[in-house]
Design a protein around this motif. Structure first.
Motif, mmCIF file in Angstrom:
data_model
loop_
_atom_site.group_PDB
_atom_site.id
_atom_site.type_symbol
_atom_site.label_atom_id
_atom_site.label_comp_id
_atom_site.label_asym_id
_atom_site.label_seq_id
_atom_site.Cartn_x
_atom_site.Cartn_y
_atom_site.Cartn_z
ATOM 1 N N LYS A 14 40.241 59.970 110.500
ATOM 2 C CA LYS A 14 41.517 59.531 110.239
ATOM 3 C C LYS A 14 41.714 59.395 108.825
ATOM 4 O O LYS A 14 41.102 58.830 108.050
ATOM 5 C CB LYS A 14 41.734 58.011 110.992
ATOM 6 N N MET A 15 42.731 60.321 108.409
ATOM 7 C CA MET A 15 42.957 60.292 106.756
ATOM 8 C C MET A 15 44.480 60.095 106.747
ATOM 9 O O MET A 15 45.296 60.862 106.624
ATOM 10 C CB MET A 15 42.743 61.780 106.136
ATOM 11 N N GLY A 16 44.843 58.693 106.671
ATOM 12 C CA GLY A 16 46.014 58.315 106.514
ATOM 13 C C GLY A 16 46.878 58.562 107.897
ATOM 14 O O GLY A 16 46.633 58.117 108.860
ATOM 15 N N LYS A 46 29.721 71.467 110.254
ATOM 16 C CA LYS A 46 28.018 71.694 110.709
ATOM 17 C C LYS A 46 27.647 70.223 110.080
ATOM 18 O O LYS A 46 26.806 69.711 110.803
ATOM 19 C CB LYS A 46 27.534 72.588 109.641
ATOM 20 N N SER A 47 27.692 69.606 109.083
ATOM 21 C CA SER A 47 27.323 68.306 108.405
ATOM 22 C C SER A 47 27.654 67.189 109.416
ATOM 23 O O SER A 47 26.640 66.515 109.608
ATOM 24 C CB SER A 47 27.973 67.929 107.099
ATOM 25 N N THR A 48 28.681 67.255 110.245
ATOM 26 C CA THR A 48 29.284 66.240 111.112
ATOM 27 C C THR A 48 28.204 66.245 112.128
ATOM 28 O O THR A 48 27.671 65.311 112.811
ATOM 29 C CB THR A 48 30.580 66.641 111.752
ATOM 30 N N LEU A 50 25.243 67.426 112.115
ATOM 31 C CA LEU A 50 23.721 67.027 111.695
ATOM 32 C C LEU A 50 23.768 65.691 111.688
ATOM 33 O O LEU A 50 22.838 64.993 111.718
ATOM 34 C CB LEU A 50 23.471 67.858 110.096
ATOM 35 N N ASN A 51 24.781 64.944 110.843
ATOM 36 C CA ASN A 51 24.978 63.715 110.765
ATOM 37 C C ASN A 51 24.807 62.986 112.027
ATOM 38 O O ASN A 51 24.268 61.745 112.269
ATOM 39 C CB ASN A 51 26.115 63.390 109.877
ATOM 40 N N ILE A 52 25.439 63.266 113.071
ATOM 41 C CA ILE A 52 25.550 62.740 114.313
ATOM 42 C C ILE A 52 24.014 63.032 114.950
ATOM 43 O O ILE A 52 23.450 62.045 115.549
ATOM 44 C CB ILE A 52 26.437 63.378 115.351
ATOM 45 N N PHE A 91 17.949 67.448 102.112
ATOM 46 C CA PHE A 91 19.315 67.650 101.780
ATOM 47 C C PHE A 91 19.369 68.896 100.646
ATOM 48 O O PHE A 91 18.304 69.116 99.870
ATOM 49 C CB PHE A 91 19.765 66.443 100.948
ATOM 50 N N GLN A 92 20.219 69.466 100.314
ATOM 51 C CA GLN A 92 20.720 70.493 99.360
ATOM 52 C C GLN A 92 20.055 70.048 97.978
ATOM 53 O O GLN A 92 19.535 70.789 97.420
ATOM 54 C CB GLN A 92 22.187 70.703 99.150
ATOM 55 N N PHE A 93 20.398 68.618 97.488
ATOM 56 C CA PHE A 93 19.991 68.428 95.966
ATOM 57 C C PHE A 93 18.765 67.499 96.079
ATOM 58 O O PHE A 93 18.683 66.541 95.416
ATOM 59 C CB PHE A 93 20.979 67.792 95.188
ATOM 60 N N CYS A 162 17.919 69.841 108.076
ATOM 61 C CA CYS A 162 18.213 70.274 106.682
ATOM 62 C C CYS A 162 19.432 70.751 106.426
ATOM 63 O O CYS A 162 20.047 71.404 107.176
ATOM 64 C CB CYS A 162 17.078 71.456 106.610
ATOM 65 N N ASP A 163 20.205 69.989 105.637
ATOM 66 C CA ASP A 163 21.355 70.455 105.373
ATOM 67 C C ASP A 163 21.622 71.235 103.985
ATOM 68 O O ASP A 163 21.254 70.747 102.875
ATOM 69 C CB ASP A 163 22.129 69.134 105.008
ATOM 70 N N GLU A 164 21.879 72.585 104.174
ATOM 71 C CA GLU A 164 21.812 73.453 103.177
ATOM 72 C C GLU A 164 20.624 73.358 102.241
ATOM 73 O O GLU A 164 20.740 73.203 101.058
ATOM 74 C CB GLU A 164 23.078 73.331 102.239
ATOM 75 N N PRO A 165 19.265 73.577 102.721
ATOM 76 C CA PRO A 165 18.137 73.107 101.908
ATOM 77 C C PRO A 165 18.079 74.365 100.907
ATOM 78 O O PRO A 165 17.084 73.926 99.838
ATOM 79 C CB PRO A 165 16.959 73.063 103.152
HETATM 80 P P1 ADP Z 1 28.039 70.627 103.186
HETATM 81 O O1 ADP Z 1 28.146 70.982 101.593
HETATM 82 O O2 ADP Z 1 26.920 70.266 103.879
HETATM 83 O O3 ADP Z 1 29.085 71.173 103.872
HETATM 84 P P2 ADP Z 1 30.174 68.453 102.546
HETATM 85 O O4 ADP Z 1 30.371 68.767 101.400
HETATM 86 O O5 ADP Z 1 31.181 69.129 103.537
HETATM 87 O O6 ADP Z 1 28.594 68.987 102.896
HETATM 88 O O7 ADP Z 1 30.072 67.130 102.887
HETATM 89 C C1 ADP Z 1 29.163 66.238 102.191
HETATM 90 C C2 ADP Z 1 29.223 64.866 102.506
HETATM 91 O O8 ADP Z 1 30.605 64.096 102.457
HETATM 92 C C3 ADP Z 1 28.859 64.639 104.018
HETATM 93 O O9 ADP Z 1 28.168 63.501 104.297
HETATM 94 C C4 ADP Z 1 30.454 64.619 104.673
HETATM 95 O O10 ADP Z 1 30.329 63.709 105.921
HETATM 96 C C5 ADP Z 1 30.962 63.899 103.659
HETATM 97 N N1 ADP Z 1 32.595 64.273 103.759
HETATM 98 C C6 ADP Z 1 32.623 65.719 103.655
HETATM 99 N N2 ADP Z 1 34.103 65.934 103.869
HETATM 100 C C7 ADP Z 1 34.706 64.772 103.423
HETATM 101 C C8 ADP Z 1 35.954 64.236 103.363
HETATM 102 N N3 ADP Z 1 37.089 64.973 103.378
HETATM 103 N N4 ADP Z 1 36.151 62.725 102.994
HETATM 104 C C9 ADP Z 1 35.136 62.157 103.046
HETATM 105 N N5 ADP Z 1 34.004 62.444 103.045
HETATM 106 C C10 ADP Z 1 33.424 63.751 103.232
#
Ligand code: ADP
Ligand code: ADP
Length: 229
Positions: A14-16, A46-48, A50-52, A91-93, A162-165
């Motif tokens: 939810k964003m507002g 994708k990150s969602t 992986l995070n889950i 992680f990537q960094f 691995c997130d964008e390793p």
């Molecule tokens: P990636 O480069 O792997 O795609 P993102 O840049 O999408 O990663 O996300 C990096 C982190 O920021 C993740 O933990 C993600 O859950 C969080 N994130 C991504 N988009 C948003 C957003 N709109 N608001 C808050 N957090 C976000």
């Protein structure tokens, strides 16, 4: 029997006034010991996923079976134990601690997990036996990522996420890191999942899962994955 199974997983933010659907009924399965690439454009979800899978975020709906257990039903405490003992993250960094040496960074694993391997041995395994006393700033990007991989592997995780390793690495260094991940998978039987927006990585995987616009669009098994050289 699958080692990992995501069944109809939903995740909304939810964003507002607006709701972002990050995962819109995600379904896939992965076998034990596979090298898996999840590919898709930025913002696909994708990150969602992986995070889950890593217990860093929780699904709103659906099942997340890891080794026959539904982690979506875990309490906060169970999820913390799962993150610490069962999952390795890259992680990537790199996310190394800047004022600790390579060896000390890998030793952090033993503070988290009781069955952590010896830091020196793991660093030797990833080709950094000569770099034990170096701080992250004294290492190249590829070497820093190797330290991060060593730290993750020291825990002997069931699952390496691995997130964008290779996202911050040049082409050749990225290839070496992918080779390390592929070799690790082959040699230790660890299930490795890599997320990337770079579809060039897909031919190296045993299984490719394509995610776009919050859904799995395609899943394919690759009987002859390219060995990274
Ligand atoms: P990636 O480069 O792997 O795609 P993102 O840049 O999408 O990663 O996300 C990096 C982190 O920021 C993740 O933990 C993600 O859950 C969080 N994130 C991504 N988009 C948003 C957003 N709109 N608001 C808050 N957090 C976000
Ligand atoms: P990818 O990793 O494929 O780039 P993400 O899973 O990071 O995609 O993001 C999917 C969608 O969910 C994007 O629109 C992103 O902005 C949004 N999102 C991810 N994490 C958060 C968050 N913590 N809060 C709000 N929106 C998020």
């Amino acid at each position: 029997m699958s080692f990992i199974q995501m069944k109809d997983v939903y995740k909304r933010y939810k964003m507002g006034e607006t709701t972002i659907v990050a995962n819109d009924g995600i379904d896939f399965q992965v076998n034990k010991g596979e090298f898996v690439v999840i590919v898709g454009p930025s913002g696909a979800g994708k990150s969602t996923v992986l995070n889950i899978l890593g217990g860093m975020d929780t699904a709103d709906e659906g099942q997340v079976l890891v080794d026959h257990v539904d982690i979506a039903q875990f309490t906060k405490k169970e999820l913390t134990g799962y993150r610490r003992n069962d999952v390795g993250f890259v992680f990537q960094f790199y996310n190394l601690v800047p004022n600790l040496t390579a060896k000390e960074n890998v030793e952090l694993a033993s503070q988290i997990s009781p069955r952590a391997l010896d830091a020196v041995e793991v660093l030797k395994d990833v080709g950094l036996g000569e770099r034990l006393g170096n701080f992250p700033a004294q290492l190249s990007g590829g070497e820093q990522q190797r330290v991060a991989i060593a730290r993750a592997l020291a825990k002997q995780p069931k699952l390496l996420l691995c997130d964008e390793p290779t996202g911050a690495l040049d082409y050749n260094t990225g290839k070496q890191v992918l080779k390390l991940l592929q070799d690790t998978c082959r040699e230790t039987g660890t299930t490795v999942i890599v997320i990337t927006h770079n579809s060039a990585i897909a031919p190296m995987a045993d299984r490719v899962i394509e995610i776009n616009n919050a859904k799995v669009r395609k899943m394919s098994e690759n009987p002859n994955p390219v060995s990274v050289e």
